[in-house]
Design an enzyme around this catalytic site. Structure first.
Site, short mmCIF file in Angstrom:
data_model
loop_
_atom_site.label_atom_id
_atom_site.label_comp_id
_atom_site.label_asym_id
_atom_site.label_seq_id
_atom_site.Cartn_x
_atom_site.Cartn_y
_atom_site.Cartn_z
N THR A 149 81.88 55.97 22.44
CA THR A 149 82.95 56.54 23.26
C THR A 149 82.58 57.93 23.78
OG1 THR A 149 84.49 55.35 21.85
CG2 THR A 149 85.42 57.09 23.23
N GLY A 188 82.77 59.01 14.02
CA GLY A 188 83.02 59.51 12.66
C GLY A 188 81.73 60.05 12.05
N GLU A 431 88.12 50.82 17.97
CA GLU A 431 87.43 49.52 18.01
C GLU A 431 88.07 48.59 19.03
OE1 GLU A 431 84.79 50.07 15.72
OE2 GLU A 431 84.10 48.71 17.26
#
Ligand SMILES: CCCCCCCCCC/C=C\C/C=C/C(=O)SCCNC(=O)CCNC(=O)[C@H](O)C(C)(C)COP(=O)(O)OP(=O)(O)OC[C@H]1O[C@@H](n2cnc3c(N)ncnc32)[C@H](O)[C@@H]1OP(=O)(O)O
Ligand code: FAD
Length: 666
Positions: A149, A188, A431
């Protein structure tokens, strides 16, 4: 020695009422006695690691301290896991996932390493690439994340802006982030934890664009941990939840990586810059399919956590009188409370059962792809999209419902429900955003409908469309099997309506894409209905299958739960069933009574059912949901940990309050 406290008397009585063997259900939910034993053994080892006990509750730490504490504990957890796996079996991902909660309390900064970095090397790397990267990644000599992303694009990944330009002279790719919107944003662990990442970038060779591909990129020096020249990396700041996940940003400036760092299982760039196309360009999206399947399992677990907290609390909590002169009742005896909570238990079972067969379907597709067969990939993509979307959304609603069911105390951080909610609600977005994934499934459903009209044989999950076209609507009966057919009729009817709406707009002169957009509210409704039919059908079939191999007392309870789930959704969607199936008003009245009967049947087993999830106090981290039910004592003990309670008078009194009050008196 730890003090042993008496178990709350209400909980003792509840456990005595239980009609089935709790342990038997735990084994079933875990997938076998061995899995449970392995899990408990590992959790027990973790429980006794002194360094993992937090002296100060995490909520009182600063953003930075919280992160640092999470890294410290994750490293200890990893070492304990390594030692465990040296002596015994490799732990199952589900058992690792659960145990992580006992240690981190929130989301681990290493989450993406095991969750997506390693799986992408496995799924997208050639055998040579796997041989190079996997041993290091598995041993955590390198730590990675999945950086797809960007600030400007999350959903529309064909629109990603990071470029990887091939330089045949040096046999390297040059990575660039041309604009601020091209910066990677969200991954993350990217902030300050990882030293590697999978970067998804637009491939350019000789000025021609070849679409997005995954590259393995080292971003930090392995010794100093400093960002390498040409890398700009950092943390994105506080979020609604995911406090310790260390989500980050990343930009590239003429950053060179060797040719071998493009993961080339699906498509290749040869030394001279020749591009070799893969069997299917969507295989690049493979890691996302795997994680979407796993999210169904995560949703089952988050729902189980919230249900455990809220059901135990409801058994301990007494409030108001049902009848004058009688003692205050356990709130679990209010039917409205049972209505809020028992669906939470049943939903967790529905998702666990769904995950079991969906994961098998995923493994079958992976096996087929290894043999260059991809016939079942579109069906798996459609199923994983709508089931990820529906399970995460339902879990979010249920966790919030469980919080509300705990009244004011549910709002306390020490109930742990806020953290569980922060996690669950994030899964609705990450997701693949909820609406977007439902629309992906709708795309498949429109094609399936067209094939059904053409009389073609359909994949099993949509075969009901053919039955619906062929037969008259079945005579209604209030049995689970007929109700499931009813859900399929709702789905088929909505799929047809959405299809017809698109056709109507096209006939009126709209482009197909505009017609699609105009029909998209109907399309997501069709997708949701399909999802509900799949969930109910799969849950019922799995329950029938397992019932023959468990004790009659457990089979009976499992049957109550699946019926509750199906009847609950019948009543929730009664309007749709009245439109699209043969159900009548009288049937609905009967089902309302049936629902109340089921609540009464489940009531004595409610605590036993949540005990069977076997979620330890260390994992639950909840003042309201602990096994011993010492709710009030724990609330007080946790409150006493507040730094504000460490001194009788806070300095702000002398600095601000006292002068303020004095002035007010004048
Ligand atoms: C039990 C163990 C527990 C462990 C738990 C670990 C869990 C770890 C979780 C960690 C937590 C947080 C991490 C979060 C990570 C992330 O969020 S990573 C980023 C995720 N990003 C997305 O999901 C992006 C969503 N967008 C997309 O997927 C695509 O852009 C989208 C599919 C929406 C559209 O893609 P397009 O290329 O534009 O495709 P389109 O034109 O719409 O369709 C073309 C065609 O392709 C088919 N298709 C699309 N996707 C797939 C796929 N994945 N597989 C197969 N086929 C696919 C589509 O159906 C179309 O087919 P058609 O025949 O032409 O209709
Ligand atoms: C906690 C968390 C962790 C994350 N971790 C990672 C990670 O590790 N790695 C990573 O790469 N990414 C990660 N992400 C990013 C995540 O995958 C994206 O945020 C997600 O895919 C949604 O994309 P977006 O943010 O661009 O939303 P957008 O697509 O901008 O969505 C905004 C709105 O537009 C609507 N919309 C967009 N497109 C369409 C369409 N075609 N039709 C109809 N409506 C549409 C959506 O429904 C939504 O309502 C994470 C996100 C979160 C919240």
């Amino acid at each position: 020695m730890a003090t042993v406290h008496k178990i709350n008397e209400d909980l003792v009585k509840e456990r005595q009422k239980c009609t089935f063997n709790v342990q038997e259900l735990t084994y079933l939910l875990d997938g076998g006695e061995e899995v449970t034993k392995e899990r408990r053994e590992f959790e027990n080892i973790l429980r006794n690691v002194k360094e993992l006990q937090d002296e100060v509750p995490e909520v009182y730490l600063s953003h930075k301290e919280r992160y640092e504490n999470a890294v410290r504990k994750t490293c200890i957890l990893q070492n304990v896991r390594n030692d465990f796996e040296k002596k015994r079996e490799v732990l199952s991902p589900r058992n690792i996932f659960r145990a992580g909660y006992a240690v981190i309390k929130d989301v681990s900064p290493f989450f993406l390493h095991n969750g997506m970095f390693v799986p992408t090397i496995i799924g997208q790397g050639t055998p040579e690439q796997q041989a190079e990267w996997l041993p290091k990644a598995k041993a955590m000599a390198i730590i990675g994340t999945y950086a797809q992303t960007e600030l400007g694009h999350g959903t529309f990944i064909r629109g990603l802006e990071t470029t990887a330009t091939y330089d045949a002279k040096t046999e390297e790719f040059i990575l660039n982030s041309p604009k601020v919107t091209s910066y990677k944003w969200w991954p993350g662990g990217l902030g300050t934890t990882v030293n590697h990442c999978i970067t998804v970038a637009q491939l350019y060779i000789n000025g021609k664009k070849y679409g997005i591909h995954p590259f393995i990129v080292q971003i930090r020096d392995l010794e100093t941990h400093k960002p390498l020249p040409g890398i700009k990396v950092g943390e994105i700041g506080p979020k609604m939840g995911f406090a310790t996940a260390n989500n980050g940003f990343l930009g590239f400036q003429n950053f060179r990586i060797p040719r071998k760092n493009m993961l080339m299982k699906n498509a290749q760039v040869l030394k001279d810059g020749t591009f070799v196309k893969g069997m299917n360009e969507k295989l690049t999206y493979g890691t996302m399919v795997m994680v979407r399947v796993n999210i169904v399992s995560d949703s089952a677990f988050h729902t189980a956590m919230a249900a455990t907290i809220a059901v135990r609390y409801a058994a301990v909590r007494h409030q108001s009188q049902l009848k004058a002169k009688e003692p205050e009742v356990q709130i679990i005896d209010y039917l409205t409370q049972q209505h809020k909570l028992f669906i939470a238990i049943a939903t967790s079972h529905a998702f666990s059962n769904t995950y079991t067969w969906l994961y098998q379907a995923y493994l079958k597709v992976v096996e087929d792809l290894g043999k260059q067969k991809q016939d079942h990939l579109p069906e798996l993509h459609a199923l994983s999209c709508c089931l990820k979307a529906t399970s995460s959304r339902d879990a979010g609603v249920i966790v919030e419902q469980c919080r509300l069911a705990c009244g004011g105390h549910g709002y306390m951080a020490s109930s742990n429900l806020p953290i569980i909610y922060g996690y669950t609600t994030a899964a609705i977005t990450y997701e693949g955003e909820h609406t977007v994934l439902l629309l992906q499934t709708a795309r498949y459903l429109m094609k399936a409908w067209m094939s059904a009209l053409e009389g073609k044989v359909l994949a099993p999950s949509v075969a009901y469309l053919v039955d619906w076209l062929k037969s008259d609507k079945q005579r209604w009966q209030n049995t689970p099997e007929v109700i499931v057919k009813g859900f399929q009729h709702v789905a088929a009817g909505k799929i047809k309506d959405a299809f017809d709406a698109i056709q109507k707009h096209v006939k009126a002169g709209k482009d197909y894409e505009d017609a699609w957009n105009l029909a998209s509210v109907q399309l997501i409704k069709a997708s949701e209905a399909h999802s509900r039919a799949i969930l109910c059908d799969g849950y019922l079939r799995e329950t029938v299958r397992t019932s023959s191999s468990v004790s009659p007392s457990l089979a009976k309870v499992l049957n109550h739960l699946v019926q509750l789930y199906i009847v609950y959704w019948t009543l929730e969607t009664a309007g749709d069933l009245l439109v699209y199936s043969n159900i009548g008003k009288d049937d609905i009245a009967v089902l309302k009574e049936k629902y109340e009967e089921l609540l009464a049947l489940i009531r004595p087993n409610a605590v036993g059912l949540v005990d069977a999830f076997d979620i330890s106090d260390e994992i639950l981290q909840s003042t309201l949901g602990s096994y011993d039910g010492r709710v009030y004592e724990r609330l007080m003990e946790e409150a006493m940990k507040s730094p504000l309670n460490k001194e009788p008078v806070n300095q702000s009194f002398h600095k601000y309050l006292k002068p303020f009050i004095k002035k007010a008196k004048l």
